[in-house]
Design a protein around this motif. Sequence first.
Motif, PDB file in Angstrom:
ATOM      1  N   ASN A  44       0.603  -1.172  -0.194  1.00  0.00           N
ATOM      2  CA  ASN A  44       0.046  -0.551  -0.044  1.00  0.00           C
ATOM      3  C   ASN A  44       1.284   1.394  -0.150  1.00  0.00           C
ATOM      4  N   ILE A  45       1.419   1.922  -0.889  1.00  0.00           N
ATOM      5  CA  ILE A  45       2.019   3.008  -0.936  1.00  0.00           C
ATOM      6  C   ILE A  45       1.802   3.489  -2.780  1.00  0.00           C
ATOM      7  N   ALA A  63       6.544   7.419  -0.167  1.00  0.00           N
ATOM      8  CA  ALA A  63       7.550   7.095   1.313  1.00  0.00           C
ATOM      9  C   ALA A  63       8.840   5.611   0.598  1.00  0.00           C
ATOM     10  N   LYS A  64       9.939   5.726   1.607  1.00  0.00           N
ATOM     11  CA  LYS A  64      10.678   4.651   1.553  1.00  0.00           C
ATOM     12  C   LYS A  64       9.686   3.219   0.950  1.00  0.00           C
ATOM     13  N   TYR A  65      10.802   2.629   0.462  1.00  0.00           N
ATOM     14  CA  TYR A  65       9.903   1.979  -0.178  1.00  0.00           C
ATOM     15  C   TYR A  65      10.788   0.478   0.030  1.00  0.00           C
ATOM     16  N   THR A  66      10.499  -0.884   0.321  1.00  0.00           N
ATOM     17  CA  THR A  66      11.147  -1.916   0.029  1.00  0.00           C
ATOM     18  C   THR A  66      10.349  -2.727  -0.237  1.00  0.00           C
ATOM     19  N   GLY A  67      10.950  -3.612  -1.759  1.00  0.00           N
ATOM     20  CA  GLY A  67       9.718  -3.881  -2.076  1.00  0.00           C
ATOM     21  C   GLY A  67       9.779  -4.630  -3.867  1.00  0.00           C
ATOM     22  N   THR A  68       8.331  -4.786  -4.608  1.00  0.00           N
ATOM     23  CA  THR A  68       8.179  -5.047  -5.534  1.00  0.00           C
ATOM     24  C   THR A  68       7.055  -3.632  -6.775  1.00  0.00           C
ATOM     25  N   VAL A  69       8.216  -3.164  -7.727  1.00  0.00           N
ATOM     26  CA  VAL A  69       7.589  -1.980  -8.888  1.00  0.00           C
ATOM     27  C   VAL A  69       7.309  -3.195  -9.535  1.00  0.00           C
TER      28      VAL A  69
END
Length: 77
Positions: A44-45, A63-69
């Motif tokens: 949820n970003i 926001a700072k994001y870690t994951g897959t886009v």
Amino acid sequence: MSNIPYLIIHSCSENVSNADFVDIDYSPANFPTVPFVTAIADTNINVHVSNVTVSSARLNFSAKYTGTVKYTAMLRV
């Protein structure tokens, strides 16, 4: 060459870690003009697309994001 319009579509994903943004490169698609780019994150970003050119774009995160886009660049020709 036919006058029938067609789509050029390039879809891909990037893994990012603690990032405010990621620069993507879709130059293998050889878009003749600037494509439409859309993106979605796996959590949820919000993702905002900027600096779009015929070969690259920047995906900005809310926001700072870690994951897959995941992203898709497409153009009707």
